[in-house]
Design an enzyme around this catalytic site. Sequence first.
Site, short mmCIF file in Angstrom:
data_model
loop_
_atom_site.label_atom_id
_atom_site.label_comp_id
_atom_site.label_asym_id
_atom_site.label_seq_id
_atom_site.Cartn_x
_atom_site.Cartn_y
_atom_site.Cartn_z
N GLN A 256 0.83 -1.20 0.00
CA GLN A 256 0.00 0.00 0.00
C GLN A 256 0.87 1.26 0.00
O GLN A 256 0.36 2.36 -0.11
CB GLN A 256 -0.88 0.03 1.25
CG GLN A 256 -1.85 -1.13 1.36
CD GLN A 256 -2.60 -1.16 2.68
OE1 GLN A 256 -2.67 -2.21 3.30
NE2 GLN A 256 -3.18 -0.06 3.12
N ARG B 299 -7.97 -0.92 8.56
CA ARG B 299 -9.03 0.00 8.15
C ARG B 299 -9.25 1.02 9.26
O ARG B 299 -10.35 1.20 9.78
CB ARG B 299 -10.32 -0.78 7.88
CG ARG B 299 -11.12 -0.11 6.80
CD ARG B 299 -12.14 -0.96 6.16
NE ARG B 299 -12.80 -0.13 5.17
CZ ARG B 299 -13.53 -0.56 4.19
NH1 ARG B 299 -13.70 -1.84 4.02
NH2 ARG B 299 -14.10 0.26 3.34
N CYS B 300 -8.17 1.72 9.59
CA CYS B 300 -8.14 2.43 10.84
C CYS B 300 -7.00 3.43 10.79
O CYS B 300 -5.95 3.15 10.25
CB CYS B 300 -7.91 1.38 11.93
SG CYS B 300 -7.37 1.99 13.49
N GLU C 172 -12.50 4.45 6.39
CA GLU C 172 -12.52 3.57 7.54
C GLU C 172 -13.57 3.93 8.58
O GLU C 172 -13.72 3.22 9.56
CB GLU C 172 -11.16 3.63 8.20
CG GLU C 172 -10.90 5.00 8.82
CD GLU C 172 -9.45 5.23 9.14
OE1 GLU C 172 -8.62 4.93 8.28
OE2 GLU C 172 -9.17 5.71 10.23
#
Lengths: 177, 792
Positions: free
Chosen positions: B221, B368-369, B738
């Site tokens: 990513q 996701r944070c 998120e």
Amino acid sequence: MSSLYEEVSTAPASDVPVRRVTININGENRTVDVEPRLLLAHLLRQGLKMTGTHTGCDTTNCGACTVLFDGRPIKSCTMLAVQADGHAVQTVEGLATASELHPIQEGFKAEHGLQCGFCTPGMMLAAKALLEENLNPTEDEVRWALSGNLCRCTGYQNIVKAVLWAAEKMRAQAGQE
Amino acid sequence: MALDEVKIGGMGASRLRVEDNRFIRGKGNYVDDIVLPGMLHMEILRSPVAHARIKSIDVSKAWEVPGVRLVLTGEMMAARNLAWMPTLSYDTQAVLATDKVRFQGQEVAAVIADDPYIARDACSKIVVEYEQLPVIVNPTQSMAPGAPLIRDDKEGQQTNKVFDWEIGDKEATDRAFEQADVVSKLELHYPRSHPSPMETEGSIADYDRATGKLTVFMTTQAPHIIRAAVALVAELPEHMIRVVSPDLGGGFGNKVPVYPGYVISILASILTERPVKWISDKSSNLISTHFARDVYLKGEMALRKDGKILGFRMHTTSDHGAFFSDAQPSKFKIGLLHSAFACYDIPNAHMVAEGFYTNKAPGGVAYRCSFRVTEGMFFQERMVQAAADDLGMDQAEFRRVNFVKDDDFPHRTPFGFLTDSGQYGKCLDVGLEAIDYKNFLKEKEEAAKRGKLLGIGISTMTEPLGAGNSREYDILGIKMFDSAELRVHMSGKAILRTGAKTQGQGHETTWAQIVAHELGIPADDIVVEEGDTDTAPFGMGTYASRSTPVAGAAVAMVSRKIRAKARKIAAHLLEVSEEDIEWELGRFYVRSNQERGVSIQECAMAAYSNVPDGMEPGLENTSYYDPPNLTWPFACYIATVEVDPETGVWDVLKFVAVDDCGVRINPMIVEGQIMGGLTEAYAAAAMQFITFDEAGNCIGSNYMDYLLPTAWETPGFELYEVVTPCPHHPIGAKGIGECATVGGPAAFVNAVLDALKGTGVRNIDMPLLPDRVYEAIKTGKDISGAPPVKVD
Ligand code: FES
Ligand code: FES
């Protein structure tokens, strides 16, 4: 023979048994020599270079590898290539024609039924199997038919809509014929 | 005349995604799809035990397998100074174990062979002799006196503690508690989970001795961070490293860190002078790559009778596994967990965080944070419900009383965050109306008379998305800005590259919409490329919902630079001075005569064929954007549930989500992000967790033990929007990817506990498996900690 699977069988042939199999893939007969232990998913991906079929797990849970086997959805990571000898396999590569997308493909795009796209080929094939049996499914029937396929991105709601979108279009097309 | 923005696929258009065209045809290009000439395949042998000294490794039988090209062990890595690598949190992590293994699944050896089956065969022929050591599977064991030292490799490390960290004003907070009418307390565990993108990790390293260049295709990513890390570890100069992140099958934070497999494949390619592919299988992925959460939180809240919160205290004990390799901004040890309670106006707060090593896979990654905010927000909303209950106050009203009000922005939290915008009360109102709050409360009462348990759970929160700014946020000292480069061709078509990296968020679609909005070039005329460090401008990648806040801002800024140059060209073409030129979408015109104008495409052509004297030809530029602040979206999630007291099974009756993420670039994609996030929230609340037995065996190493919801279980979601533009973002957008995963879990859990209100149960730790809910109902007692390992 239209293709020889080379990638997997480069070890000295002496101690590696090889079977010749013929599989009808997306309407075309492909004849290949494979090790009996070779998984169908790996034959498709590595041997036949059809990388639309994905592998997301090694325990038959995710459904990313779903293909249609004589029209029925199966997890190609859990079938040996030799078991497919003499059978018909349909993969995502066989969904669209040169000029036209399959309604399920159109539906996935129109309803934002995919994000990373990794689960998508398997989802579409599972959906195709459903719609071939039932062109007028309820939302619950769609959810049930797709419950062998995991998606980590979309939350499924749009996938369900995509399948219903496709069903509607396919009904309309069937009506016209 | 000005163009219709929706028609050209500009901002606010639910433009269908361009990336879909390849994905629906099975023509995506994921790492495992790439085949290079002469490519070899690598398989990693992992430790079956959680803590053991390695007495010997015998690889001789592996070498005998025909088709094997290389077998690597820790010793061989050590000879090249590669047995250990730095983590993104200033710790070290073993690449291949030399002394000990410290968690089940740790990398012990690797085989490189002609095909993956052979590599796997050969791995099974490696014999490792382990001397088992006592195993630590939670922080309590880790901090116990006399606990075995996990990180005996680190000089000066005497205990299993990773860090101690503290923030806030302790004395002022103590005083607030002295003044409290009521003190409310809560303790809970946010269980360990795994981001588990559908595609696992993998890499193809390709070292070319002739040119000295290393190319690595990999699932990352953050390609530029990886390039920096590879330069550091492999001691190769940066310009000789090219990292390419092709299509990613999801990431969710799991593809930010540097994994040993990447490093091993690189060395293997250098040694074999062949491309080497490594693709992790799912079981390896689940047991060895970065997990998330696993934090024990406790806290208390000082309350006034009228509902006002006077202060709070929090304490976190986090389990980091064997190596501290979270990717966190270096100033903040427990990520941004201290952003908890930011949507409430609370004058005093104090927080202590302690981190511990255990014999579990390393991690604590931002799943996701935005760096641990998930745990913080979950605690916040569970605490808020407990406090409202303790006060006997309506839970919606309690929130409203304490919200930061619309005209109180900018607002400084007691831990120093600056929230800058929002309409919290309005979002709550929209949510309450959508769920028909008053009626539901009545229904609930009536159902109770018939022995039915209905519950409603609310979760409201604002969270800090879009790291940086660069003053405060860095990873390994690299500042957290981002970038965009726009090149407009002669025809007015363009290519845009950014330092972010899409993993399903649809950057190829949305970035073009920002350019269309700024320049009037139709989105279909713009190609977006990301993920190749040789071509993309330097950026920090995509995680923590930072793409739109940071890279998206850079896209707007670079478009504006292009427009500024085009304006000069327009003035030249129209033979007027620049001051006499006006802009409308897609064209410049002469102020005194709107008919006389030139389109952006004509300017582009002139940039290559007819520039004014003294101007450089061409129409391209780059922007590096350093945001002045984080962005602060707000969310209000409300769930209603019915709990079956006879089985503990709970069903979601309805779920409404109200999100205020500022201006929406592509509403369809935003909603997709929210629904995906809510599903992960439901997963956390209902079923998804990874636990360990006493011996450190990971229970959750496959999708039969680690449950992800399917289409069948996942509830439907109703979405609503409120728009409060971000005051500092060039197009007013805030992060969104998120929010739902962060704020969602508390809505489900609060709903179930609301249904159980009369039973004396105050807390059930996630996941709310039916047997745990059943047990709580039957015993009237809280259920704490990870579900026990069942042996049957
Ligand atoms: S790859 Fe997961 S089910 Fe086949
Ligand atoms: S779209 Fe990413 S897993 Fe389904």
